[in-house]
Design a protein around this motif. Sequence first.
Motif, PDB file in Angstrom:
ATOM      1  N   ALA A 254       2.345   4.287   7.568  1.00  0.00           N
ATOM      2  CA  ALA A 254       0.983   4.620   7.144  1.00  0.00           C
ATOM      3  C   ALA A 254       0.946   4.911   5.647  1.00  0.00           C
ATOM      4  O   ALA A 254       1.807   5.609   5.110  1.00  0.00           O
ATOM      5  CB  ALA A 254       0.467   5.823   7.933  1.00  0.00           C
ATOM      6  N   GLY A 255      -0.041   4.384   4.968  1.00  0.00           N
ATOM      7  CA  GLY A 255      -0.174   4.622   3.540  1.00  0.00           C
ATOM      8  C   GLY A 255      -1.306   3.795   2.961  1.00  0.00           C
ATOM      9  O   GLY A 255      -1.840   2.897   3.617  1.00  0.00           O
ATOM     10  N   ARG A 256      -1.652   4.101   1.728  1.00  0.00           N
ATOM     11  CA  ARG A 256      -2.721   3.369   1.039  1.00  0.00           C
ATOM     12  C   ARG A 256      -2.603   3.618  -0.452  1.00  0.00           C
ATOM     13  O   ARG A 256      -2.228   4.719  -0.870  1.00  0.00           O
ATOM     14  CB  ARG A 256      -4.097   3.816   1.523  1.00  0.00           C
ATOM     15  CG  ARG A 256      -5.264   2.977   0.968  1.00  0.00           C
ATOM     16  CD  ARG A 256      -6.593   3.539   1.453  1.00  0.00           C
ATOM     17  NE  ARG A 256      -7.721   2.666   1.170  1.00  0.00           N
ATOM     18  CZ  ARG A 256      -8.387   2.621   0.033  1.00  0.00           C
ATOM     19  NH1 ARG A 256      -8.017   3.399  -0.983  1.00  0.00           N
ATOM     20  NH2 ARG A 256      -9.413   1.807  -0.123  1.00  0.00           N
ATOM     21  N   GLY A 257      -2.944   2.629  -1.252  1.00  0.00           N
ATOM     22  CA  GLY A 257      -2.848   2.762  -2.698  1.00  0.00           C
ATOM     23  C   GLY A 257      -4.201   2.907  -3.356  1.00  0.00           C
ATOM     24  O   GLY A 257      -4.923   1.925  -3.502  1.00  0.00           O
ATOM     25  N   TRP A 258      -4.572   4.122  -3.754  1.00  0.00           N
ATOM     26  CA  TRP A 258      -5.796   4.291  -4.542  1.00  0.00           C
ATOM     27  C   TRP A 258      -5.472   3.995  -6.004  1.00  0.00           C
ATOM     28  O   TRP A 258      -4.398   4.342  -6.498  1.00  0.00           O
ATOM     29  CB  TRP A 258      -6.315   5.715  -4.410  1.00  0.00           C
ATOM     30  CG  TRP A 258      -7.034   5.960  -3.122  1.00  0.00           C
ATOM     31  CD1 TRP A 258      -8.327   5.658  -2.821  1.00  0.00           C
ATOM     32  CD2 TRP A 258      -6.485   6.539  -1.924  1.00  0.00           C
ATOM     33  NE1 TRP A 258      -8.627   6.020  -1.528  1.00  0.00           N
ATOM     34  CE2 TRP A 258      -7.519   6.555  -0.952  1.00  0.00           C
ATOM     35  CE3 TRP A 258      -5.229   7.041  -1.579  1.00  0.00           C
ATOM     36  CZ2 TRP A 258      -7.330   7.068   0.325  1.00  0.00           C
ATOM     37  CZ3 TRP A 258      -5.043   7.535  -0.315  1.00  0.00           C
ATOM     38  CH2 TRP A 258      -6.080   7.549   0.624  1.00  0.00           C
ATOM     39  N   TYR A 259      -6.403   3.360  -6.699  1.00  0.00           N
ATOM     40  CA  TYR A 259      -6.165   2.982  -8.086  1.00  0.00           C
ATOM     41  C   TYR A 259      -7.016   3.833  -9.014  1.00  0.00           C
ATOM     42  O   TYR A 259      -8.026   4.425  -8.611  1.00  0.00           O
ATOM     43  CB  TYR A 259      -6.476   1.497  -8.291  1.00  0.00           C
ATOM     44  CG  TYR A 259      -7.901   1.100  -7.950  1.00  0.00           C
ATOM     45  CD1 TYR A 259      -8.890   1.117  -8.930  1.00  0.00           C
ATOM     46  CD2 TYR A 259      -8.250   0.715  -6.660  1.00  0.00           C
ATOM     47  CE1 TYR A 259     -10.187   0.759  -8.631  1.00  0.00           C
ATOM     48  CE2 TYR A 259      -9.546   0.350  -6.352  1.00  0.00           C
ATOM     49  CZ  TYR A 259     -10.519   0.381  -7.338  1.00  0.00           C
ATOM     50  OH  TYR A 259     -11.814   0.032  -7.035  1.00  0.00           O
ATOM     51  N   GLY A 260      -6.610   3.889 -10.276  1.00  0.00           N
ATOM     52  CA  GLY A 260      -7.319   4.674 -11.284  1.00  0.00           C
ATOM     53  C   GLY A 260      -6.349   5.049 -12.386  1.00  0.00           C
ATOM     54  O   GLY A 260      -5.130   4.949 -12.228  1.00  0.00           O
ATOM     55  N   SER A 261      -6.860   5.486 -13.508  1.00  0.00           N
ATOM     56  CA  SER A 261      -5.993   5.868 -14.619  1.00  0.00           C
ATOM     57  C   SER A 261      -5.372   7.238 -14.357  1.00  0.00           C
ATOM     58  O   SER A 261      -5.886   8.036 -13.575  1.00  0.00           O
ATOM     59  CB  SER A 261      -6.787   5.907 -15.928  1.00  0.00           C
ATOM     60  OG  SER A 261      -7.652   7.035 -15.957  1.00  0.00           O
TER      61      SER A 261
END
Length: 280
Positions: free
Chosen positions: A84-91
Amino acid sequence: MRTWFITGGGPGGFGMAYAEAALERGDNVVLTARRPELLAEWAAAHGDSVLVLPLDVTDTRRIEEAVAAAEAHFGGIDVLVNNAGRGWYGSVEGMTDDAVRRTFELNFFAVVAVLRAVLPGMRARRSGWIVNMSSVAGLRGVTGFGYYTAAKFALEGLTEVLREEVAPLGVRVLAVEPGAFRTRAYAGFADEPVTETVDAYRPLVESVRDFMVAQDGEQPGDPVRAVRAVVEALDQAEPPRRLVLGGAGYDAVVGHLDAALAEIRAHEAVSRGADFPASG
């Protein structure tokens, strides 16, 4: 016959690929998901070999209940796949605090909670496999995914130490670092607004989002082939400590580590010069 406990079991991802590979071997599977109703038809086709459980891996109490249910149903857990996991993006500067904390809760602290729930049974039986699904981002920073990278780097460090701690107890540990694979990981990004809080980074963050949306469904990695490689690695007499998956991911990791090693060696005199002078 092994019993597998797999987190992140939504359709079209690594979790389902692991479940299918385990079933092909004649093993039992406990597949957890936030929306288990989506797996009902699939589970029914496999009868008593499959147990689907609802699980939000950020809820420690639910994790403990799911592990207890799995152990009661099949008698123990032989292979844990922390998927289980997820990649949120942003600076790094402009990602919202909420997104930063969600990134670590899901990609790091949830893994810790699942490990702590499963390890007592493995220690008691003095056998077991733990497969931690990391990422190429756990070995090489990915621009626009600073906090996802940080969480995966933390997971890599944890996995390295865990491997040494549990080896005398009969438990083995593998880190898996996929690159870009054709799963549903990017499916929701097209509908999500960019929440970058610092305007200076907005063009960068928007380009990251646009790239992920364009790549969805075109990633070179095949989850089925990847999982088969992992399963085969578990059966080796001398299994690897980590497994980078995907050609582009392999090239990126090797190039990064080669460059890092060259730079470290170039400054060897400076490194050694920081010690107290040798006596005598």
